[in-house]
Design a protein around this motif. Structure first.
Motif, mmCIF file in Angstrom:
data_model
loop_
_atom_site.group_PDB
_atom_site.id
_atom_site.type_symbol
_atom_site.label_atom_id
_atom_site.label_comp_id
_atom_site.label_asym_id
_atom_site.label_seq_id
_atom_site.Cartn_x
_atom_site.Cartn_y
_atom_site.Cartn_z
ATOM 1 N N THR A 1 53.270 13.674 53.269
ATOM 2 C CA THR A 1 53.208 14.595 54.405
ATOM 3 C C THR A 1 53.545 16.005 53.931
ATOM 4 N N ASN A 2 53.317 16.978 54.809
ATOM 5 C CA ASN A 2 53.422 18.372 54.359
ATOM 6 C C ASN A 2 54.841 18.928 54.307
ATOM 7 N N GLY A 3 55.829 18.221 54.830
ATOM 8 C CA GLY A 3 57.216 18.670 54.721
ATOM 9 C C GLY A 3 57.538 19.910 55.541
ATOM 10 N N LEU A 4 56.700 20.230 56.521
ATOM 11 C CA LEU A 4 56.907 21.436 57.320
ATOM 12 C C LEU A 4 57.734 21.152 58.566
ATOM 13 N N THR A 5 58.579 22.105 58.929
ATOM 14 C CA THR A 5 59.251 22.117 60.216
ATOM 15 C C THR A 5 59.007 23.480 60.839
ATOM 16 N N PHE A 6 59.086 23.534 62.169
ATOM 17 C CA PHE A 6 58.665 24.741 62.869
ATOM 18 C C PHE A 6 59.671 25.205 63.917
ATOM 19 N N GLN A 7 59.551 26.483 64.238
ATOM 20 C CA GLN A 7 60.064 27.009 65.490
ATOM 21 C C GLN A 7 58.843 27.324 66.335
ATOM 22 N N VAL A 8 58.854 26.831 67.561
ATOM 23 C CA VAL A 8 57.715 26.957 68.463
ATOM 24 C C VAL A 8 58.160 27.702 69.712
ATOM 25 N N ALA A 9 57.375 28.673 70.133
ATOM 26 C CA ALA A 9 57.754 29.520 71.264
ATOM 27 C C ALA A 9 56.771 29.397 72.414
ATOM 28 N N SER A 10 57.229 29.800 73.565
ATOM 29 C CA SER A 10 56.391 29.865 74.752
ATOM 30 C C SER A 10 55.590 31.168 74.732
ATOM 31 N N PRO A 11 54.277 31.123 74.928
ATOM 32 C CA PRO A 11 53.486 32.359 74.981
ATOM 33 C C PRO A 11 53.997 33.340 76.034
ATOM 34 N N SER A 12 54.539 32.822 77.125
ATOM 35 C CA SER A 12 55.062 33.723 78.153
ATOM 36 C C SER A 12 56.266 34.490 77.642
ATOM 37 N N ALA A 13 57.115 33.846 76.843
ATOM 38 C CA ALA A 13 58.259 34.539 76.251
ATOM 39 C C ALA A 13 57.790 35.571 75.235
ATOM 40 N N LEU A 14 56.767 35.211 74.441
ATOM 41 C CA LEU A 14 56.238 36.136 73.449
ATOM 42 C C LEU A 14 55.569 37.340 74.106
ATOM 43 N N GLY A 15 55.105 37.142 75.328
ATOM 44 C CA GLY A 15 54.479 38.238 76.044
ATOM 45 C C GLY A 15 55.458 39.170 76.720
ATOM 46 N N ASN A 16 56.719 38.803 76.697
ATOM 47 C CA ASN A 16 57.782 39.637 77.248
ATOM 48 C C ASN A 16 58.399 40.434 76.092
ATOM 49 N N PRO A 17 58.247 41.758 76.052
ATOM 50 C CA PRO A 17 58.716 42.536 74.893
ATOM 51 C C PRO A 17 60.185 42.320 74.555
ATOM 52 N N LYS A 18 61.040 42.195 75.557
ATOM 53 C CA LYS A 18 62.466 42.012 75.294
ATOM 54 C C LYS A 18 62.755 40.634 74.705
ATOM 55 N N LYS A 19 62.099 39.615 75.260
ATOM 56 C CA LYS A 19 62.295 38.276 74.704
ATOM 57 C C LYS A 19 61.668 38.159 73.318
ATOM 58 N N ALA A 20 60.524 38.794 73.112
ATOM 59 C CA ALA A 20 59.898 38.765 71.792
ATOM 60 C C ALA A 20 60.812 39.404 70.750
ATOM 61 N N ALA A 21 61.500 40.476 71.135
ATOM 62 C CA ALA A 21 62.453 41.123 70.223
ATOM 63 C C ALA A 21 63.623 40.197 69.929
ATOM 64 N N ALA A 22 64.079 39.481 70.962
ATOM 65 C CA ALA A 22 65.172 38.532 70.759
ATOM 66 C C ALA A 22 64.735 37.390 69.856
ATOM 67 N N ILE A 23 63.503 36.887 70.045
ATOM 68 C CA ILE A 23 62.993 35.808 69.201
ATOM 69 C C ILE A 23 62.891 36.263 67.749
ATOM 70 N N LYS A 24 62.430 37.484 67.529
ATOM 71 C CA LYS A 24 62.333 38.013 66.164
ATOM 72 C C LYS A 24 63.703 38.027 65.498
ATOM 73 N N ASP A 25 64.722 38.480 66.207
ATOM 74 C CA ASP A 25 66.064 38.504 65.650
ATOM 75 C C ASP A 25 66.595 37.097 65.431
ATOM 76 N N TYR A 26 66.341 36.213 66.391
ATOM 77 C CA TYR A 26 66.794 34.823 66.296
ATOM 78 C C TYR A 26 66.208 34.137 65.060
ATOM 79 N N LEU A 27 64.918 34.330 64.813
ATOM 80 C CA LEU A 27 64.266 33.719 63.656
ATOM 81 C C LEU A 27 64.826 34.276 62.347
ATOM 82 N N ALA A 28 65.115 35.571 62.313
ATOM 83 C CA ALA A 28 65.708 36.172 61.111
ATOM 84 C C ALA A 28 67.073 35.548 60.831
#
Length: 337
Positions: free
Chosen positions: A215-242
């Motif tokens: 198998t490919n050994g991959l794991t993911f973080q998966v987001a809601s498109p609605s959250a990604l479409g919210n600039p403030k939440k998208a900024a929070a997700i970017k920081d969270y992933l970092a």
């Protein structure tokens, strides 16, 4: 005399690993993303997962947003919550996004890690007559439907010259699969770490085969498109992933320290936690959500479509969002060993 059941002391940690609950993290802060309004990021997690490693690595300090944690038993129900907009972002294995995509769920893979698949195993009980995957023909195998173990079972059978219909598949979540495995109601169990490490440490079973190289050994973080479409939440997700990426880098150099925190958080025995860290968790490296990743996941999607376990053909490229890649290495980057 060989014990037929996992000792009670080991059953409790597994119960803890399977709890489903929700709540606001004790590490929440009252900060703001850009001074124009408070942001709460709803994060889906599994016991001893993202929240625990972020806390251990000191990455929950000085947040500019709140985190509300919800804990799930496995990836499929977590992604149901993402689709329902109850969760903004959460961590899963390589197969749940494929099933979610096949169901037409509104999800987007936004981050990836590449590790070994040595902890993804098909287990048999000590004393089993089975010694090779080829011998699984006609045998019963427990697996959580739509989980990473599900594809690991499909791929391992294929490598052994078998198909899924050649075995008696019992779709069980880990708690029920554990009971079935220990009572002898199934011949084998396809599962992931830390369950693999726990069964091995308790001497209740052994590995028939693993997903390493299959198998490919991959794991993911998966987001809601609605959250990604919210600039403030998208900024929070970017920081969270970092922060998650830095936390995983911390694990590489602090395996024993992370195992102690993980054991305390889940109730796992320390030696089981350390085994799992060494076998699986510490091997993960942050990688880009790129074309090779899409192609690898497409292979999984096509396999389940062919098995009629996904109702329609999936174009996995429609379910990724590479905006947070930055200068990350390609998804084919070798895992740490």
């Amino acid at each position: 005399m060989r014990r037929l059941l996992v000792p009670a002391a080991l059953l409790l940690p597994l119960t803890l690993l399977l709890t489903s609950c929700g709540g606001e993290s004790a590490a929440d802060t009252g900060g703001r993303i850009d001074g124009s309004g408070a942001v709460t990021l709803s994060v889906g997690d599994q016991k001893g997962g993202s929240e625990a490693v972020l806390r251990a690595a000191g990455e929950l300090k000085n947040l500019d947003y709140r985190i509300r944690w919800s804990t799930f038993t496995s990836g499929p129900p977590l992604l149901e919550a993402v689709n329902a907009k109850a969760v903004d972002v959460g961590g899963v294995g390589n197969t749940p996004p494929v099933f979610a995509a096949g169901a037409g769920s509104r999800i987007a893979v936004v981050a990836a890690w590449h590790g070994t698949s040595r902890g993804d195993a098909i287990l048999v009980r000590d004393g089993s007559e089975l010694s090779r995957p080829e011998q699984l023909r006609g045998k019963s195998v427990a697996v959580a439907q739509g989980s990473s173990a599900h594809y690991q079972l499909v791929a391992s059978l294929e490598k052994a010259g078998l198909r899924l219909k050649d075995v008696k598949v019992k779709y069980l979540q880990p708690a029920d699969a554990l009971a079935a495995f220990n009572s002898g109601k199934v011949d084998a169990w396809a599962v992931w770490d830390p369950y693999t490490s726990q069964i091995l440490r308790s001497k209740q079973g052994r590995i028939l085969t693993t997903g390493d190289g299959v198998t490919n050994g991959l794991t993911f973080q998966v987001a809601s498109p609605s959250a990604l479409g919210n600039p403030k939440k998208a900024a929070a997700i970017k920081d969270y992933l970092a922060r998650l990426r830095r936390a995983q880098d911390w694990v590489h150099g602090h395996q024993e320290a992370w195992a102690k925190v993980w054991a305390k958080d889940t109730g796992l025995p320390y030696d089981v936690a350390l085994d799992s860290v060494r076998r699986s968790n510490s091997t993960r490296v942050s990688v880009a959500v790129d074309k090779p990743l899409v192609a690898s996941e497409q292979k999984i999607a096509d396999a389940f479509t062919e098995l009629n376990l996904i109702p329609k053909k999936v174009d996995f490229d429609d379910f990724v969002d590479p905006r947070f890649n930055g200068d990350l290495p390609p998804s084919t980057t070798a895992a740490k060993h």
